[in-house]
Design a protein around this motif. Structure first.
Motif, mmCIF file in Angstrom:
data_model
loop_
_atom_site.group_PDB
_atom_site.id
_atom_site.type_symbol
_atom_site.label_atom_id
_atom_site.label_comp_id
_atom_site.label_asym_id
_atom_site.label_seq_id
_atom_site.Cartn_x
_atom_site.Cartn_y
_atom_site.Cartn_z
ATOM 1 N N LEU A 201 16.575 19.184 -88.648
ATOM 2 C CA LEU A 201 15.793 18.508 -87.611
ATOM 3 C C LEU A 201 16.576 18.323 -86.314
ATOM 4 O O LEU A 201 15.986 18.003 -85.276
ATOM 5 C CB LEU A 201 15.334 17.140 -88.114
ATOM 6 C CG LEU A 201 14.502 17.138 -89.392
ATOM 7 C CD1 LEU A 201 14.305 15.713 -89.893
ATOM 8 C CD2 LEU A 201 13.159 17.819 -89.170
ATOM 9 N N CYS A 202 17.892 18.526 -86.364
ATOM 10 C CA CYS A 202 18.740 18.285 -85.181
ATOM 11 C C CYS A 202 18.820 19.558 -84.346
ATOM 12 O O CYS A 202 19.894 20.146 -84.143
ATOM 13 C CB CYS A 202 20.119 17.824 -85.615
ATOM 14 S SG CYS A 202 20.088 16.299 -86.581
ATOM 15 N N HIS B 147 21.427 12.470 -93.115
ATOM 16 C CA HIS B 147 22.229 13.234 -92.173
ATOM 17 C C HIS B 147 22.576 12.506 -90.884
ATOM 18 O O HIS B 147 23.722 12.543 -90.451
ATOM 19 C CB HIS B 147 21.559 14.574 -91.833
ATOM 20 C CG HIS B 147 22.364 15.392 -90.864
ATOM 21 N ND1 HIS B 147 23.585 15.930 -91.193
ATOM 22 C CD2 HIS B 147 22.130 15.743 -89.567
ATOM 23 C CE1 HIS B 147 24.071 16.589 -90.141
ATOM 24 N NE2 HIS B 147 23.215 16.488 -89.156
ATOM 25 N N THR B 148 21.621 11.836 -90.249
ATOM 26 C CA THR B 148 21.875 11.286 -88.914
ATOM 27 C C THR B 148 22.608 9.952 -88.948
ATOM 28 O O THR B 148 23.094 9.496 -87.905
ATOM 29 C CB THR B 148 20.558 11.099 -88.140
ATOM 30 O OG1 THR B 148 19.738 10.132 -88.816
ATOM 31 C CG2 THR B 148 19.804 12.413 -88.028
ATOM 32 N N ALA C 217 17.708 13.550 -84.891
ATOM 33 C CA ALA C 217 16.551 14.401 -85.170
ATOM 34 C C ALA C 217 15.696 14.542 -83.915
ATOM 35 O O ALA C 217 15.389 13.557 -83.235
ATOM 36 C CB ALA C 217 15.729 13.808 -86.303
ATOM 37 N N ARG D 60 8.322 8.410 -91.226
ATOM 38 C CA ARG D 60 9.598 9.078 -91.497
ATOM 39 C C ARG D 60 10.623 8.028 -91.911
ATOM 40 O O ARG D 60 10.882 7.080 -91.169
ATOM 41 C CB ARG D 60 10.084 9.833 -90.261
ATOM 42 C CG ARG D 60 11.478 10.447 -90.399
ATOM 43 C CD ARG D 60 11.783 11.417 -89.267
ATOM 44 N NE ARG D 60 11.950 10.768 -88.004
ATOM 45 C CZ ARG D 60 13.124 10.560 -87.387
ATOM 46 N NH1 ARG D 60 14.263 10.942 -87.989
ATOM 47 N NH2 ARG D 60 13.179 9.987 -86.216
ATOM 48 N N HIS E 148 14.726 11.677 -95.230
ATOM 49 C CA HIS E 148 15.927 12.474 -94.999
ATOM 50 C C HIS E 148 17.109 11.578 -94.665
ATOM 51 O O HIS E 148 16.977 10.380 -94.436
ATOM 52 C CB HIS E 148 15.709 13.502 -93.878
ATOM 53 C CG HIS E 148 15.607 12.924 -92.498
ATOM 54 N ND1 HIS E 148 16.716 12.617 -91.731
ATOM 55 C CD2 HIS E 148 14.539 12.592 -91.733
ATOM 56 C CE1 HIS E 148 16.338 12.148 -90.564
ATOM 57 N NE2 HIS E 148 15.009 12.104 -90.544
ATOM 58 N N VAL F 3 10.551 17.036 -85.936
ATOM 59 C CA VAL F 3 10.016 16.223 -87.038
ATOM 60 C C VAL F 3 8.529 16.483 -87.213
ATOM 61 O O VAL F 3 8.049 16.741 -88.333
ATOM 62 C CB VAL F 3 10.265 14.729 -86.764
ATOM 63 C CG1 VAL F 3 9.498 13.865 -87.768
ATOM 64 C CG2 VAL F 3 11.756 14.412 -86.820
ATOM 65 N N VAL G 256 14.504 7.314 -92.776
ATOM 66 C CA VAL G 256 15.851 7.844 -92.572
ATOM 67 C C VAL G 256 16.837 6.998 -93.369
ATOM 68 O O VAL G 256 16.962 5.791 -93.136
ATOM 69 C CB VAL G 256 16.234 7.849 -91.079
ATOM 70 C CG1 VAL G 256 17.594 8.522 -90.898
ATOM 71 C CG2 VAL G 256 15.174 8.543 -90.237
ATOM 72 N N HIS H 295 17.699 17.256 -96.263
ATOM 73 C CA HIS H 295 18.930 16.580 -95.875
ATOM 74 C C HIS H 295 18.778 15.991 -94.477
ATOM 75 O O HIS H 295 19.152 14.851 -94.234
ATOM 76 C CB HIS H 295 20.123 17.525 -95.937
ATOM 77 C CG HIS H 295 21.381 16.888 -95.420
ATOM 78 N ND1 HIS H 295 21.892 15.720 -95.953
ATOM 79 C CD2 HIS H 295 22.212 17.228 -94.394
ATOM 80 C CE1 HIS H 295 22.989 15.379 -95.290
ATOM 81 N NE2 HIS H 295 23.203 16.274 -94.341
ATOM 82 N N GLY H 296 18.255 16.776 -93.547
ATOM 83 C CA GLY H 296 17.990 16.268 -92.204
ATOM 84 C C GLY H 296 18.636 17.062 -91.098
ATOM 85 O O GLY H 296 18.221 16.945 -89.926
#
Length: 235
Positions: A118-119, A195-196, A174, A210, A193, A179, A212, A114-115
């Motif tokens: 990474l945050c 999410h962001t 992220a 990567r 991913h 990452v 996003v 989901h991401g």
């Protein structure tokens, strides 16, 4: 054959046009695809499989029709729908996937997530995430009446918006080292991913990449992988 990736649709009664955009994708392109992966936050809020609401019911019909047409559908839970469980997944004809997980795409091992993991700079969110993923929290929350769960979801959305507005944007993005660490942990050269809500293709050291995915607040975002390559596009 095409493989499609989407995330962060945040389907909600306040944005019926986005729900229709998604259902149209399911009726058309997705039924011609080999696979459809939804990487979380399909819904603005999910309070349990026993309370799908009108949108959840319509989405289940659309996804199950897509699955019956032969499309493989995979789902990774997001931070807004981490309570989505096996009962609803079965009604959609989709398979729940662990977060993260590795799949092979055009011969390339690729990490899907989901991401939100990474945050790592967003310490307040990571504390909430850790606490709300326990079996005890889940059991306690799902035991509440539906109206109480709906009220909690509204409050959580409001607090999330205040949090997003009150911190530096870099904190909610992220973390670059996270990452790289995740790619090394799984030993793969690519990552996809959401999410962001910052759609982009990032070139990383050693030729890694990567992808996003974008959100669906005002338009659709999809990553199409087929014979022509990996293409991150708007709908």
């Amino acid at each position: 054959m095409t493989t499609l990736f989407i995330s962060d649709l945040h389907l909600d009664p306040s944005r019926p046009q986005i729900t229709e955009l998604f259902l149209r994708l399911l009726r058309n392109e997705a039924q011609q695809a080999q696979s459809l992966f939804i990487l979380g936050d399909l819904f603005e809020a999910w309070i349990g499989d026993d309370a799908p609401g009108a949108i959840g019911t319509a989405v289940a019909r659309g996804l199950s029709a897509c699955a019956r047409a032969g499309t493989e559908i995979g789902f990774i839970r997001g931070n807004r729908d981490f309570l989505l469980d096996a009962s609803y997944a079965r009604s959609c004809g989709m398979r729940l996937l662990p977060d993260p997980c590795v799949v092979t795409l055009t011969g390339i091992p690729t990490l899907l997530l989901h991401g939100d993991l990474l945050c790592t700079d967003d310490l307040a969110y990571q504390r909430f995430r850790a606490g709300s993923r326990t079996a005890a929290w889940r059991e306690s929350f799902l035991a509440r009446p539906v109206a109480e769960r709906e009220a909690f979801a509204r409050q959580a959305r409001a607090e999330s918006q205040r949090h997003q507005q009150g911190v530096d944007a870099q904190i909610t993005d992220a973390n670059p080292q996270a990452v790289l660490d995740m790619l090394r942990l799984y030993g793969v050269p690519r990552m996809i991913h959401g999410h962001t809500h910052r759609p982009a293709v990032h070139e990383l050291p050693d030729g890694d990449r990567r992808y996003v995915l974008g959100d669906w607040y005002t338009q659709g975002s999809v990553l199409r992988i087929d014979g022509s390559g990996w293409n991150l596009q708007q709908l």
